[in-house]
Motif scaffolding. Sequence first.
Motif, mmCIF file in Angstrom:
data_model
loop_
_atom_site.group_PDB
_atom_site.id
_atom_site.type_symbol
_atom_site.label_atom_id
_atom_site.label_comp_id
_atom_site.label_asym_id
_atom_site.label_seq_id
_atom_site.Cartn_x
_atom_site.Cartn_y
_atom_site.Cartn_z
ATOM 1 N N ALA A 252 -6.215 -4.736 -7.496
ATOM 2 C CA ALA A 252 -6.723 -3.704 -6.599
ATOM 3 C C ALA A 252 -7.817 -2.911 -7.305
ATOM 4 N N MET B 270 -2.363 0.512 -4.447
ATOM 5 C CA MET B 270 -1.684 -0.773 -4.291
ATOM 6 C C MET B 270 -0.735 -1.021 -5.466
ATOM 7 N N PRO C 186 -6.531 4.033 -0.986
ATOM 8 C CA PRO C 186 -5.300 3.226 -1.039
ATOM 9 C C PRO C 186 -4.799 3.069 -2.477
ATOM 10 N N GLU D 225 0.871 -1.180 0.000
ATOM 11 C CA GLU D 225 0.000 0.000 0.000
ATOM 12 C C GLU D 225 0.900 1.220 0.000
#
Length: 515
Positions: free
Chosen positions: A508, A386, A384, A353
Amino acid sequence: MTDDHGAELAIRPQAPEHPLHSQPPEKIQRSLFGEILDWMLAPLLLLWPMSIAITYLVAKSIANQPFDRALEDNVLVLSQQVKQVDGKIITQMTSPARDILRADDLDSIYFQVKTEHGDLIDGDKDLPTPPEEEKAATGTVQIRNETLRGIDIRIAYSYINLNKTTSNLGTQNAEKYAPNLVLIQVAETLEKRAVLANEIIKGVILPQFIILPIALALVWFALSRGLSPLAELQHRIRARRPDDLSPIDSRQVPEEITPLVRSLNEMLERLAQTIDNQKRFIADAAHQMKTPLAGMRMQSELALRQTDQEEIHRSLLQLAKSSEAATRLVNQLLTLARAENQTPATKPLEPVELTELVRSTVHDWIQTSFSYQIDLGLEQPDFPVMIFGNPLMLRELLSNLIDNAIRYTPKGMSVTVRIRVSEEQALAILEVEDNGPGIPVAEHDHVFERFYRILGSNVQGSGLGLSIVREIAQQHNAPIEIMYNPRNQDAKYPGCLFRVSFQMNPHASLPGDFS
């Protein structure tokens, strides 16, 4: 060793990744000579019995042909001796004719003349008759295999129509008293045929017993001769000095081995380049270490000669700065070595992350930015981001970019770390921008070289920070761009922007709006 709180930490040896009993067995090394020999001889040895079997069948067929023709001739001769006299079928064979018909040194000869109703006219009674469905057309001779008294025999047989041959009776009397068909059979055992077939097989197989070893010897010699260039190449490589990394001459090897030699030459070229880089790195590192070590020695000797406390204190301060520079140089050398040896093959990348990692790293540099009177800021999305990466190496990459920006930014200016996402290209973009003097375009490629310093920068450093950044970025397949700060309008301090682009984790979920 102890942790930060003084508690003693026990260092245990790392257990093997797999127990010994679960280690996969080593693959047995196969010989190229043996492999080719197996693939050449195995079909040959398999085809040889097939050749014998086919030769036996062909030999039996060849052996049957002359004796079958003799049987057919006997059937035709015997059919000429069958007559119909006064409504009675008889044979005109004399005793000498019977003796000649049955005369044979190896085989037993049998003959039989029967009416179509099964009445024996002459010959052997127990000679088997052909099945009804095999009744041949009148006047044609057929061959079949049978068994008589447990012995295999071969029979030639034919049906003749006496109505067509009757001349001493009227047509009405012939149709009234004469049978329509007469079966004539001549048979013999198979001794002569077996002897001839065996002679044919011997004539074919015995030369093969001589030719096969010769063929094996020729195959062995041809393989040894064909693979001799490999042995010569092996001898030439073994005869080389350990430090000889020159290309192998591919003109003296067969065409099939040329790609292998070309690959070896490419590997030797890369190895030579790596060794040269290591030698240059060691020489540069030794040269760079001389400066802080010489300064530390000079300041320590100067402090020993001083009697004034202020002078001693000043020398100790300089000694502390030199030791700090030496420590930083050693740490960067270790970091660069670790980055070069830690590849995705040895340590696979894992989901990371990015926003949390960048936030934590920037937090670690806040105190340093205060000491340099630099405003360190962070701009990041509220979701987030990723990527796949090595968290430890990514921290090193960002730390070196922040350190480089802080060192080259004048006091009172700002350094900004930014994370943004390119939805079209699925890229996570990490940027570090400053308000320093910037990097000229001509220097963009050189700043990533080890121990390279831009002339006139007057900034303390080892010249390894950006080399570490490039090494880590290459391991993550992340391109690096250098440009002037587009948000800075100061001509004297155009600033610098480092941009590193990472491929995002495809699993993600991305938000629909990046604005």
